[in-house]
Design a protein around this motif. Sequence first.
Motif, PDB file in Angstrom:
ATOM      1  N   ILE A   1      40.701  43.037  34.373  1.00 30.97           N
ATOM      2  CA  ILE A   1      39.836  44.044  34.972  1.00 30.97           C
ATOM      3  C   ILE A   1      40.636  45.296  35.326  1.00 30.97           C
ATOM      4  N   SER A   2      39.907  46.399  35.510  1.00 30.99           N
ATOM      5  CA  SER A   2      40.581  47.689  35.707  1.00 30.99           C
ATOM      6  C   SER A   2      41.202  47.786  37.102  1.00 30.99           C
ATOM      7  N   ARG A   3      42.035  48.807  37.258  1.00 28.08           N
ATOM      8  CA  ARG A   3      42.733  49.035  38.517  1.00 28.08           C
ATOM      9  C   ARG A   3      41.756  49.168  39.680  1.00 28.08           C
ATOM     10  N   GLY A   4      40.672  49.890  39.425  1.00 33.18           N
ATOM     11  CA  GLY A   4      39.682  50.114  40.478  1.00 33.18           C
ATOM     12  C   GLY A   4      39.048  48.808  40.930  1.00 33.18           C
ATOM     13  N   PHE A   5      38.723  47.953  39.958  1.00 37.11           N
ATOM     14  CA  PHE A   5      38.136  46.661  40.307  1.00 37.11           C
ATOM     15  C   PHE A   5      39.138  45.771  41.026  1.00 37.11           C
ATOM     16  N   LYS A   6      40.399  45.862  40.604  1.00 34.55           N
ATOM     17  CA  LYS A   6      41.421  45.061  41.279  1.00 34.55           C
ATOM     18  C   LYS A   6      41.485  45.431  42.751  1.00 34.55           C
ATOM     19  N   GLN A   7      41.417  46.746  43.009  1.00 38.33           N
ATOM     20  CA  GLN A   7      41.455  47.210  44.388  1.00 38.33           C
ATOM     21  C   GLN A   7      40.243  46.674  45.157  1.00 38.33           C
ATOM     22  N   ARG A   8      39.095  46.625  44.472  1.00 36.18           N
ATOM     23  CA  ARG A   8      37.899  46.096  45.110  1.00 36.18           C
ATOM     24  C   ARG A   8      38.034  44.603  45.393  1.00 36.18           C
ATOM     25  N   VAL A   9      38.656  43.890  44.465  1.00 34.22           N
ATOM     26  CA  VAL A   9      38.882  42.467  44.716  1.00 34.22           C
ATOM     27  C   VAL A   9      39.764  42.319  45.957  1.00 34.22           C
ATOM     28  N   GLY A  10      40.743  43.233  46.072  1.00 32.98           N
ATOM     29  CA  GLY A  10      41.602  43.222  47.251  1.00 32.98           C
ATOM     30  C   GLY A  10      40.797  43.422  48.525  1.00 32.98           C
ATOM     31  N   ILE A  11      39.841  44.339  48.483  1.00 35.41           N
ATOM     32  CA  ILE A  11      39.016  44.578  49.668  1.00 35.41           C
ATOM     33  C   ILE A  11      38.092  43.382  49.923  1.00 35.41           C
ATOM     34  N   ALA A  12      37.542  42.831  48.844  1.00 31.48           N
ATOM     35  CA  ALA A  12      36.677  41.647  48.983  1.00 31.48           C
ATOM     36  C   ALA A  12      37.446  40.509  49.634  1.00 31.48           C
ATOM     37  N   GLN A  13      38.675  40.359  49.219  1.00 36.60           N
ATOM     38  CA  GLN A  13      39.564  39.320  49.735  1.00 36.60           C
ATOM     39  C   GLN A  13      39.803  39.509  51.230  1.00 36.60           C
ATOM     40  N   ALA A  14      39.930  40.784  51.639  1.00 38.26           N
ATOM     41  CA  ALA A  14      40.185  41.058  53.054  1.00 38.26           C
ATOM     42  C   ALA A  14      38.932  40.843  53.904  1.00 38.26           C
ATOM     43  N   LEU A  15      37.760  40.983  53.256  1.00 43.60           N
ATOM     44  CA  LEU A  15      36.501  40.912  54.006  1.00 43.60           C
ATOM     45  C   LEU A  15      35.895  39.526  54.056  1.00 43.60           C
ATOM     46  N   ILE A  16      36.430  38.632  53.249  1.00 41.58           N
ATOM     47  CA  ILE A  16      35.700  37.397  52.941  1.00 41.58           C
ATOM     48  C   ILE A  16      35.400  36.549  54.170  1.00 41.58           C
ATOM     49  N   HIS A  17      36.306  36.537  55.150  1.00 38.82           N
ATOM     50  CA  HIS A  17      36.050  35.698  56.314  1.00 38.82           C
ATOM     51  C   HIS A  17      35.418  36.496  57.453  1.00 38.82           C
ATOM     52  N   ASN A  18      34.773  37.601  57.065  1.00 37.48           N
ATOM     53  CA  ASN A  18      34.047  38.432  58.011  1.00 37.48           C
ATOM     54  C   ASN A  18      34.899  38.765  59.235  1.00 37.48           C
ATOM     55  N   PRO A  19      36.056  39.365  59.019  1.00 37.36           N
ATOM     56  CA  PRO A  19      36.993  39.590  60.124  1.00 37.36           C
ATOM     57  C   PRO A  19      36.542  40.735  61.022  1.00 37.36           C
TER      58      PRO A  19
ATOM     59  N   THR B   1      43.391  53.381  48.785  1.00 38.13           N
ATOM     60  CA  THR B   1      42.910  54.152  47.633  1.00 38.13           C
ATOM     61  C   THR B   1      44.031  54.537  46.679  1.00 38.13           C
ATOM     62  N   ILE B   2      45.182  53.936  46.844  1.00 35.53           N
ATOM     63  CA  ILE B   2      46.315  54.343  46.007  1.00 35.53           C
ATOM     64  C   ILE B   2      46.076  53.929  44.552  1.00 35.53           C
ATOM     65  N   GLY B   3      46.425  54.828  43.651  1.00 32.27           N
ATOM     66  CA  GLY B   3      46.348  54.510  42.230  1.00 32.27           C
ATOM     67  C   GLY B   3      44.944  54.508  41.649  1.00 32.27           C
ATOM     68  N   LEU B   4      43.983  55.051  42.380  1.00 30.74           N
ATOM     69  CA  LEU B   4      42.621  55.068  41.854  1.00 30.74           C
ATOM     70  C   LEU B   4      42.270  56.463  41.359  1.00 30.74           C
ATOM     71  N   ASP B   5      41.266  56.542  40.484  1.00 31.89           N
ATOM     72  CA  ASP B   5      40.845  57.867  40.041  1.00 31.89           C
ATOM     73  C   ASP B   5      39.899  58.469  41.092  1.00 31.89           C
ATOM     74  N   PRO B   6      39.675  59.792  41.023  1.00 35.45           N
ATOM     75  CA  PRO B   6      38.920  60.454  42.110  1.00 35.45           C
ATOM     76  C   PRO B   6      37.568  59.810  42.402  1.00 35.45           C
ATOM     77  N   ALA B   7      36.855  59.401  41.354  1.00 31.69           N
ATOM     78  CA  ALA B   7      35.533  58.802  41.586  1.00 31.69           C
ATOM     79  C   ALA B   7      35.686  57.482  42.347  1.00 31.69           C
ATOM     80  N   GLN B   8      36.677  56.715  41.949  1.00 32.04           N
ATOM     81  CA  GLN B   8      36.907  55.425  42.615  1.00 32.04           C
ATOM     82  C   GLN B   8      37.340  55.620  44.057  1.00 32.04           C
ATOM     83  N   ILE B   9      38.160  56.658  44.268  1.00 32.76           N
ATOM     84  CA  ILE B   9      38.615  56.931  45.635  1.00 32.76           C
ATOM     85  C   ILE B   9      37.418  57.184  46.531  1.00 32.76           C
ATOM     86  N   ILE B  10      36.467  57.977  46.029  1.00 32.14           N
ATOM     87  CA  ILE B  10      35.276  58.281  46.837  1.00 32.14           C
ATOM     88  C   ILE B  10      34.492  56.999  47.107  1.00 32.14           C
TER      89      ILE B  10
END
Lengths: 255, 308
Positions: free
Chosen positions: B133-151, B160-169
Amino acid sequence: MKNIWAICKKEIKTYFTSPIAYVVITVFLVLIGFFFYSLIWWFNSQSLQMAQNQYYYQQLNINQMVYSPLFHNMSIILLLMIPLLTMRLFSEEKKRQTDELLFTSPISVNQIILGKYFASLFVLLVMLFLTGILSIFVFSYGNPELAPILSGYLGLFLVGAAFLAVGIFFSSLTENQIVSAILTFGVLLLFWILNWASYSAGGMWKSVLNYLSFFQHFDDMTRGILDTTDVVYYLSFIFLGLFLTYSVIQSRRWR
Amino acid sequence: MIEVENLTKKYGDLVAVKNLSFKVEKGKIWGLLGPNAAGKTTTMRILTGYLPATDGKASVADYDVFEKPNDVKKITGYLPENVPLYPEMTVHSYLNFVAEIKQIPAPQRKEAVEKSVEISGLETVRRRLIKNISRGFKQRVGIAQALIHNPQVLVLDEPTIGLDPAQIIEIRQLIKSLKGKRTILLSTHILAEVTQTCDGVVIINEGNLMASGSLEELTASFKEKEGIVIRLKKGGKSIISLLQKILGVDKVSAVGDEFKIEWTKGKDVRDDITKLIVDKELGLIEMRPLAMNIEDLYLKVISGGVEQ
């Protein structure tokens, strides 16, 4: 326990979704098959020769002539294969920085180590279990004794488990998988060689070297002798390996 | 919610974080701002229990990070700088694994995974291997991973590092949508990120606290003058003198083809300037506020010009 199982399950999945486990198991089985074939072939020709003499014929023992050397061969091949199974366990986590996920999750370092260790034990069990196919042939065409075979397998399992504990320790030391494999291999080989050194040593050294060697303890088991000192030797080796792994991981985080 | 007190971390002789103290209130998004190697990642690693501190105290939701690390880990979601992904796993099995090690009980696990997939917009890639999967999706998986236990607390290291402008937004909007329910500390060296997503900011440099506070507080305290920058069709010295005649204007200067007009805080002369431009037909092209923005503040703080 649940946490150990979570880590273990994931590691087993990783073993079997990457080619590593398949390659290691296949190569192991091919080599063992070859050894088995030549040992059986040799035993067969001995039987034919001895057939004339009733006394010698009685002396032929498939446990001693096939299984005992086969177990020794298996242990050496395990020595070559196990560093490849353990090399990635912690090295890869560190290199990919996935250890950050593990160590910031509410699970303990012990649970992580044990989970990974049990996963590698599982692969070892699969390897040993698959060599059981060979025994099906032996049992359908001959009548070997079961007990020495079982104790031999127990010995192999303990030897393998001790190898794995050494491997996991070296994997925790470095983030380079090759380095981890080479170090594991070197140390295992050293313990093998200790056995040879004990032949030439004398006095107290002889018994010390003998005690330290992996294979001295294993030898008895291949012949059906189950001694608690041997079992204790392997268990303490495993404990030491895992304990050192724990210390390495903890000290790294505290530095 | 997040409290750091006199935190110090040394790697051998190198001091990564020195006597750092700050506080993040419940339900707020705070930015941890600083140049590279400022100690942002180290601070976050200490807060999440990955690294122990050399000295000082840190607590999350009143749990001391050093004394009760497991309690902190249970209520904290962490996205490290390098997203910790196993490339040979699928997105789904990865999230399932994370759910397990974050101690989500088996009956709720499925729902937790579903929810984090939904929030992070991963539905289309959930069955794919992470390595594909693309860099942007990987970053999203990272966020999903951080959110999963409803912290209750989220610690995001350069989300937002390494993402393109649209993904950053997209990621910024995602982070903003999490506001309120959760307390978020995010690190960045992108200044715009702070102004757009954060309520407050902690600026550190070389391990030292340079400034901290809510955005309004900070900008207000550093700003004595207000101003605008205008760009006109016409140019020349005469325009400067024209502008200077307006009552209340303190200073007019030409910057390239633009004019910078400043006045003392509180005396808004924008209407007068506009009137002048229209009356004299100067041809307005652009007009923007010269607020002392976070960028100026940051540069000033980092260069050591201002200390609080």
